[in-house]
Motif scaffolding. Sequence first.
Motif, PDB file in Angstrom:
ATOM      1  N   PHE A  45      -9.369  11.341  -5.440  1.00  0.00           N
ATOM      2  CA  PHE A  45      -8.001  11.659  -5.850  1.00  0.00           C
ATOM      3  C   PHE A  45      -7.328  10.384  -6.349  1.00  0.00           C
ATOM      4  O   PHE A  45      -6.382   9.885  -5.728  1.00  0.00           O
ATOM      5  CB  PHE A  45      -7.195  12.251  -4.689  1.00  0.00           C
ATOM      6  CG  PHE A  45      -7.646  13.594  -4.256  1.00  0.00           C
ATOM      7  CD1 PHE A  45      -7.370  14.711  -5.024  1.00  0.00           C
ATOM      8  CD2 PHE A  45      -8.360  13.750  -3.084  1.00  0.00           C
ATOM      9  CE1 PHE A  45      -7.784  15.960  -4.623  1.00  0.00           C
ATOM     10  CE2 PHE A  45      -8.784  14.992  -2.667  1.00  0.00           C
ATOM     11  CZ  PHE A  45      -8.501  16.103  -3.445  1.00  0.00           C
ATOM     12  N   PRO A  46      -7.771   9.826  -7.458  1.00  0.00           N
ATOM     13  CA  PRO A  46      -7.272   8.508  -7.850  1.00  0.00           C
ATOM     14  C   PRO A  46      -5.797   8.498  -8.224  1.00  0.00           C
ATOM     15  O   PRO A  46      -5.062   7.605  -7.815  1.00  0.00           O
ATOM     16  CB  PRO A  46      -8.151   8.124  -9.034  1.00  0.00           C
ATOM     17  CG  PRO A  46      -8.696   9.391  -9.554  1.00  0.00           C
ATOM     18  CD  PRO A  46      -8.779  10.326  -8.387  1.00  0.00           C
ATOM     19  N   PHE A  47      -5.342   9.477  -8.968  1.00  0.00           N
ATOM     20  CA  PHE A  47      -3.955   9.462  -9.410  1.00  0.00           C
ATOM     21  C   PHE A  47      -3.004   9.757  -8.254  1.00  0.00           C
ATOM     22  O   PHE A  47      -1.979   9.093  -8.091  1.00  0.00           O
ATOM     23  CB  PHE A  47      -3.741  10.452 -10.554  1.00  0.00           C
ATOM     24  CG  PHE A  47      -2.371  10.364 -11.138  1.00  0.00           C
ATOM     25  CD1 PHE A  47      -2.011   9.293 -11.916  1.00  0.00           C
ATOM     26  CD2 PHE A  47      -1.429  11.342 -10.879  1.00  0.00           C
ATOM     27  CE1 PHE A  47      -0.735   9.186 -12.439  1.00  0.00           C
ATOM     28  CE2 PHE A  47      -0.155  11.246 -11.398  1.00  0.00           C
ATOM     29  CZ  PHE A  47       0.192  10.175 -12.173  1.00  0.00           C
ATOM     30  N   SER A  48      -3.334  10.741  -7.448  1.00  0.00           N
ATOM     31  CA  SER A  48      -2.494  11.069  -6.294  1.00  0.00           C
ATOM     32  C   SER A  48      -2.419   9.904  -5.323  1.00  0.00           C
ATOM     33  O   SER A  48      -1.363   9.617  -4.764  1.00  0.00           O
ATOM     34  CB  SER A  48      -3.040  12.304  -5.575  1.00  0.00           C
ATOM     35  OG  SER A  48      -3.015  13.410  -6.417  1.00  0.00           O
ATOM     36  N   SER A  49      -3.533   9.245  -5.116  1.00  0.00           N
ATOM     37  CA  SER A  49      -3.560   8.093  -4.227  1.00  0.00           C
ATOM     38  C   SER A  49      -2.652   6.982  -4.746  1.00  0.00           C
ATOM     39  O   SER A  49      -1.932   6.341  -3.979  1.00  0.00           O
ATOM     40  CB  SER A  49      -4.988   7.587  -4.086  1.00  0.00           C
ATOM     41  OG  SER A  49      -5.048   6.468  -3.266  1.00  0.00           O
ATOM     42  N   PHE A  50      -2.666   6.767  -6.041  1.00  0.00           N
ATOM     43  CA  PHE A  50      -1.781   5.766  -6.644  1.00  0.00           C
ATOM     44  C   PHE A  50      -0.318   6.139  -6.428  1.00  0.00           C
ATOM     45  O   PHE A  50       0.483   5.304  -6.022  1.00  0.00           O
ATOM     46  CB  PHE A  50      -2.072   5.626  -8.136  1.00  0.00           C
ATOM     47  CG  PHE A  50      -1.029   4.831  -8.863  1.00  0.00           C
ATOM     48  CD1 PHE A  50      -0.991   3.450  -8.745  1.00  0.00           C
ATOM     49  CD2 PHE A  50      -0.071   5.453  -9.632  1.00  0.00           C
ATOM     50  CE1 PHE A  50      -0.024   2.711  -9.391  1.00  0.00           C
ATOM     51  CE2 PHE A  50       0.898   4.726 -10.290  1.00  0.00           C
ATOM     52  CZ  PHE A  50       0.924   3.348 -10.171  1.00  0.00           C
ATOM     53  N   VAL A  51       0.019   7.385  -6.701  1.00  0.00           N
ATOM     54  CA  VAL A  51       1.419   7.812  -6.576  1.00  0.00           C
ATOM     55  C   VAL A  51       1.891   7.681  -5.138  1.00  0.00           C
ATOM     56  O   VAL A  51       2.973   7.153  -4.872  1.00  0.00           O
ATOM     57  CB  VAL A  51       1.595   9.258  -7.090  1.00  0.00           C
ATOM     58  CG1 VAL A  51       2.974   9.790  -6.769  1.00  0.00           C
ATOM     59  CG2 VAL A  51       1.340   9.307  -8.585  1.00  0.00           C
ATOM     60  N   TRP A  52       1.101   8.140  -4.192  1.00  0.00           N
ATOM     61  CA  TRP A  52       1.514   8.091  -2.785  1.00  0.00           C
ATOM     62  C   TRP A  52       1.730   6.667  -2.305  1.00  0.00           C
ATOM     63  O   TRP A  52       2.640   6.400  -1.539  1.00  0.00           O
ATOM     64  CB  TRP A  52       0.473   8.748  -1.897  1.00  0.00           C
ATOM     65  CG  TRP A  52       0.313  10.213  -2.087  1.00  0.00           C
ATOM     66  CD1 TRP A  52       1.255  11.098  -2.529  1.00  0.00           C
ATOM     67  CD2 TRP A  52      -0.863  10.974  -1.859  1.00  0.00           C
ATOM     68  NE1 TRP A  52       0.730  12.352  -2.592  1.00  0.00           N
ATOM     69  CE2 TRP A  52      -0.577  12.312  -2.185  1.00  0.00           C
ATOM     70  CE3 TRP A  52      -2.144  10.665  -1.423  1.00  0.00           C
ATOM     71  CZ2 TRP A  52      -1.507  13.321  -2.068  1.00  0.00           C
ATOM     72  CZ3 TRP A  52      -3.056  11.681  -1.303  1.00  0.00           C
ATOM     73  CH2 TRP A  52      -2.740  12.985  -1.622  1.00  0.00           C
ATOM     74  N   ALA A  54       1.576   3.471  -4.320  1.00  0.00           N
ATOM     75  CA  ALA A  54       2.174   2.447  -5.184  1.00  0.00           C
ATOM     76  C   ALA A  54       3.627   2.728  -5.536  1.00  0.00           C
ATOM     77  O   ALA A  54       4.445   1.809  -5.520  1.00  0.00           O
ATOM     78  CB  ALA A  54       1.350   2.289  -6.447  1.00  0.00           C
ATOM     79  N   VAL A  55       3.954   3.949  -5.855  1.00  0.00           N
ATOM     80  CA  VAL A  55       5.309   4.244  -6.328  1.00  0.00           C
ATOM     81  C   VAL A  55       6.339   3.935  -5.251  1.00  0.00           C
ATOM     82  O   VAL A  55       7.377   3.325  -5.523  1.00  0.00           O
ATOM     83  CB  VAL A  55       5.411   5.698  -6.815  1.00  0.00           C
ATOM     84  CG1 VAL A  55       6.845   6.082  -7.109  1.00  0.00           C
ATOM     85  CG2 VAL A  55       4.553   5.888  -8.050  1.00  0.00           C
ATOM     86  N   THR A  56       6.052   4.298  -4.012  1.00  0.00           N
ATOM     87  CA  THR A  56       7.010   4.012  -2.946  1.00  0.00           C
ATOM     88  C   THR A  56       7.187   2.516  -2.742  1.00  0.00           C
ATOM     89  O   THR A  56       8.303   2.048  -2.515  1.00  0.00           O
ATOM     90  CB  THR A  56       6.566   4.667  -1.630  1.00  0.00           C
ATOM     91  OG1 THR A  56       5.224   4.264  -1.345  1.00  0.00           O
ATOM     92  CG2 THR A  56       6.620   6.166  -1.723  1.00  0.00           C
ATOM     93  N   ASN A  57       6.109   1.763  -2.842  1.00  0.00           N
ATOM     94  CA  ASN A  57       6.219   0.309  -2.696  1.00  0.00           C
ATOM     95  C   ASN A  57       6.943  -0.324  -3.873  1.00  0.00           C
ATOM     96  O   ASN A  57       7.686  -1.293  -3.695  1.00  0.00           O
ATOM     97  CB  ASN A  57       4.832  -0.314  -2.528  1.00  0.00           C
ATOM     98  CG  ASN A  57       4.335  -0.163  -1.124  1.00  0.00           C
ATOM     99  OD1 ASN A  57       4.931  -0.692  -0.200  1.00  0.00           O
ATOM    100  ND2 ASN A  57       3.250   0.570  -0.951  1.00  0.00           N
TER     101      ASN A  57
END
Length: 88
Positions: A45-52, A54-57
Amino acid sequence: MKVKNKQSYAQKVIGEKITYEDEKEIDKIIFEPKGVVAVIIVWNFPFSSFVWQAVTNLLVGNTVIIKHSELVPLCSKFIYDMVNSVIS
């Protein structure tokens, strides 16, 4: 549009909070970025993992370093293009 919505929500959540106030003193909680955060992107789940992760940080002001799985090498290119289009 959604990124701007998350930015305003982040300001409400991590903004300066006054916990106690009287005529002599004011107690505040001030949130500050931690610094550098490493985000390891999984292959399934590469994109979902990034969103969960990276975006919050990024919203709280941390610097994010991404390490993608070698099984999905173009995922980081896609994420880079997406983030670059939002920022520019």
